[in-house]
Design a protein around this motif. Structure first.
Motif, PDB file in Angstrom:
ATOM      1  N   HIS A 213       0.849  -1.183   0.000  1.00  0.00           N
ATOM      2  CA  HIS A 213       0.000   0.000   0.000  1.00  0.00           C
ATOM      3  C   HIS A 213       0.891   1.241   0.000  1.00  0.00           C
ATOM      4  O   HIS A 213       1.935   1.266   0.664  1.00  0.00           O
ATOM      5  CB  HIS A 213      -0.897  -0.015   1.248  1.00  0.00           C
ATOM      6  N   ARG A 279      -6.332   3.450  -2.715  1.00  0.00           N
ATOM      7  CA  ARG A 279      -7.706   2.975  -2.524  1.00  0.00           C
ATOM      8  C   ARG A 279      -7.901   1.529  -2.967  1.00  0.00           C
ATOM      9  O   ARG A 279      -8.684   0.796  -2.356  1.00  0.00           O
ATOM     10  CB  ARG A 279      -8.682   3.873  -3.286  1.00  0.00           C
ATOM     11  N   TYR A 280      -7.217   1.115  -4.026  1.00  0.00           N
ATOM     12  CA  TYR A 280      -7.581  -0.142  -4.655  1.00  0.00           C
ATOM     13  C   TYR A 280      -6.384  -1.005  -5.043  1.00  0.00           C
ATOM     14  O   TYR A 280      -5.262  -0.505  -5.232  1.00  0.00           O
ATOM     15  CB  TYR A 280      -8.416   0.117  -5.918  1.00  0.00           C
ATOM     16  N   TYR A 282      -5.504  -3.703  -8.133  1.00  0.00           N
ATOM     17  CA  TYR A 282      -5.928  -4.078  -9.482  1.00  0.00           C
ATOM     18  C   TYR A 282      -5.195  -5.351  -9.890  1.00  0.00           C
ATOM     19  O   TYR A 282      -3.969  -5.351 -10.046  1.00  0.00           O
ATOM     20  CB  TYR A 282      -5.604  -2.971 -10.483  1.00  0.00           C
ATOM     21  N   VAL A 320     -10.883  -5.601  -9.336  1.00  0.00           N
ATOM     22  CA  VAL A 320     -10.529  -4.453  -8.503  1.00  0.00           C
ATOM     23  C   VAL A 320     -11.045  -4.695  -7.084  1.00  0.00           C
ATOM     24  O   VAL A 320     -12.261  -4.816  -6.872  1.00  0.00           O
ATOM     25  CB  VAL A 320     -11.119  -3.143  -9.069  1.00  0.00           C
ATOM     26  N   PHE A 321     -10.126  -4.764  -6.136  1.00  0.00           N
ATOM     27  CA  PHE A 321     -10.454  -4.948  -4.716  1.00  0.00           C
ATOM     28  C   PHE A 321     -10.100  -3.683  -3.947  1.00  0.00           C
ATOM     29  O   PHE A 321      -9.171  -2.956  -4.327  1.00  0.00           O
ATOM     30  CB  PHE A 321      -9.653  -6.104  -4.116  1.00  0.00           C
ATOM     31  N   ASP A 322     -10.785  -3.443  -2.836  1.00  0.00           N
ATOM     32  CA  ASP A 322     -10.283  -2.425  -1.914  1.00  0.00           C
ATOM     33  C   ASP A 322      -9.309  -3.093  -0.951  1.00  0.00           C
ATOM     34  O   ASP A 322      -9.121  -4.323  -0.975  1.00  0.00           O
ATOM     35  CB  ASP A 322     -11.416  -1.698  -1.192  1.00  0.00           C
ATOM     36  N   TRP A 323      -8.686  -2.308  -0.090  1.00  0.00           N
ATOM     37  CA  TRP A 323      -7.633  -2.834   0.780  1.00  0.00           C
ATOM     38  C   TRP A 323      -8.181  -3.558   2.005  1.00  0.00           C
ATOM     39  O   TRP A 323      -7.424  -4.044   2.838  1.00  0.00           O
ATOM     40  CB  TRP A 323      -6.673  -1.725   1.189  1.00  0.00           C
ATOM     41  N   CYS A 328     -14.712  -4.910  -5.692  1.00  0.00           N
ATOM     42  CA  CYS A 328     -15.500  -3.713  -5.977  1.00  0.00           C
ATOM     43  C   CYS A 328     -15.928  -3.594  -7.435  1.00  0.00           C
ATOM     44  O   CYS A 328     -16.966  -2.983  -7.722  1.00  0.00           O
ATOM     45  CB  CYS A 328     -14.695  -2.461  -5.620  1.00  0.00           C
ATOM     46  N   HIS A 329     -15.150  -4.125  -8.347  1.00  0.00           N
ATOM     47  CA  HIS A 329     -15.418  -3.888  -9.763  1.00  0.00           C
ATOM     48  C   HIS A 329     -14.681  -4.930 -10.585  1.00  0.00           C
ATOM     49  O   HIS A 329     -13.674  -5.495 -10.143  1.00  0.00           O
ATOM     50  CB  HIS A 329     -14.931  -2.485 -10.168  1.00  0.00           C
ATOM     51  N   ASP A 346      -7.003   6.980  -9.426  1.00  0.00           N
ATOM     52  CA  ASP A 346      -7.790   5.843  -9.932  1.00  0.00           C
ATOM     53  C   ASP A 346      -8.625   6.199 -11.161  1.00  0.00           C
ATOM     54  O   ASP A 346      -9.553   5.471 -11.512  1.00  0.00           O
ATOM     55  CB  ASP A 346      -8.722   5.290  -8.842  1.00  0.00           C
ATOM     56  N   ILE A 370     -15.299   3.940  -9.310  1.00  0.00           N
ATOM     57  CA  ILE A 370     -15.380   2.638  -8.634  1.00  0.00           C
ATOM     58  C   ILE A 370     -15.842   2.846  -7.198  1.00  0.00           C
ATOM     59  O   ILE A 370     -15.297   3.672  -6.501  1.00  0.00           O
ATOM     60  CB  ILE A 370     -14.014   1.932  -8.690  1.00  0.00           C
TER      61      ILE A 370
END
Length: 370
Positions: A213, A279-280, A282, A320-323, A328-329, A346, A370
């Motif tokens: 991160h 935020r994300y 990928y 696409v994941f969040d932390w 998420c997408h 993003d 997103i």
């Protein structure tokens, strides 16, 4: 500006996708992104995008006299501004750079050659080149993949080259100025394998994918075997707060020598490539299976890999994941790309594709909210 097609982002509804655990199903929105080619004045050979922001693209140039190229973005074009990391045998040169790691806060680029364990740290602002001896100082270990913790320390994924080793040393901290190693506790993939630890380390860490991160001590980790990924935090010298994102662990067993992994089924996937923002996460999923690789070894190229921009190195599906580990997408990219980098806001994704004559092209995708 060479536009592949009119930019379009289509929200095509919802799909059901099981990612983190097979008993945990979530509906996620899907977007199809059509890319725009960004003319670049010097792309000539194989490339991968290392970093991207609103005015600069950093590329790894694997077959060029220099390993790193920086392009300045002006409007809808990219212009070569600098090259770094000269290939060769002279002072401040490397024969090869199998691994490239970028620490954006200080703009330091670490180039590492697994062939002779040579390494150098290059500052992109000052052009200063510093030799790094930390890898050669620890040649009793196989330090396979790494990620910066700070400007002087790496988290390294390692293999202990001893069939008799039973100590679960998966990661180590490597202090670049001194070569000092620090053991990291609390990590072992929960795949149920109970054979030699060296076999398990090899199957995961020889092809590890790892990113930190941008601000927190949180990491995404996976490998090019199966479809497995998890996030974790590093507290002192211990891994904590682990969470699975993808749970298709690789299938393997020790080979005839008792160590080398083998036995993956033809259907087994071959991992992903990864980019991160604050935020994300990928994940660009690789398209090949073990069966595809075996067919290619027999010189039987599967149809899906034939044609410009469709070779085995190119992919199009992004999760696409969040932390916190939430999916998420899902993105589908046209054209396919070798790998991706995403701007800090993003909003924009960059990759390398191929022209109809198999020349590399820099391509930009405008991302949905997103």
């Amino acid at each position: 500006m060479n536009r592949i097609s009119l930019p379009v982002i289509l929200l095509v509804g919802f799909i059901t996708l099981s990612c983190s655990r097979q008993d945990k199903v979530k509906d996620v929105p899907v977007s199809r992104l059509e890319g725009t080619v960004i003319p670049a004045d010097s792309l000539q050979n194989d490339y991968a995008v290392i970093s991207a922001d609103s005015n600069e693209i950093i590329l790894e140039a694997s077959k060029e006299p220099f390993f790193i190229e920086v392009y300045k973005l002006t409007g809808d074009s990219a212009h070569l501004s600098h090259r770094y990391g000269k290939r060769g045998t002279g002072p401040d040169e490397l024969i090869e750079a199998n691994s490239v790691y970028y620490y954006k806060p200080t703009r330091d680029m670490l180039l590492y050659s697994s062939n002779d364990m040579g390494a150098q740290l290059i500052n992109l602002d000052t052009d200063a080149v510093r030799p790094v001896h930390a890898f050669r100082q620890n040649n009793a270990l196989w330090l396979m993949k790494a990620e910066f913790i700070n400007d002087s320390t790496l988290l390294t994924a390692c293999v202990i080259p001893s069939p008799k080793n039973t100590k679960p040393e998966w990661f180590k901290l490597l202090h670049l100025p001194t070569g000092q190693l620090t053991d990291i506790e609390g990590f072992l993939p929960d795949d149920g394998f109970d054979g030699p630890l060296m076999t398990k380390q090899w199957i995961y860490n020889s092809s590890a994918r790892m990113k930190k991160h941008p601000q927190r001590n949180r990491f995404i980790y996976g490998c090019d075997e199966g479809l497995y990924a998890e996030i974790f935090e590093l507290e002192g010298n211990r891994i904590v707060n682990r969470k699975l994102l993808l749970d298709q662990y690789p299938s393997y067993r020790p080979g005839a020598d008792g160590i080398s992994p083998e036995g993956a089924p033809d259907r087994q996937m071959c991992g992903f490539k990864v980019a991160v923002t604050a935020r994300y996460i990928y994940l660009l999923l690789k398209r090949e299976t073990k069966g595809d690789l075996r067919a290619i070894g027999r010189e039987e190229m599967p149809e899906k890999f034939k044609g410009p921009g469709k070779g085995i190195s190119f992919s199009e599906e992004v999760l696409v994941f969040d932390w916190e580990g939430r999916l998420c997408h899902k993105l589908h990219l046209t054209p396919f790309v070798v790998n991706i980098a995403v701007t800090e806001d993003d909003r924009t994704l960059y990759g390398i594709t191929e022209s109809e004559t198999y020349e590399p092209l820099l391509v930009r995708y405008d991302c949905p909210g997103i």
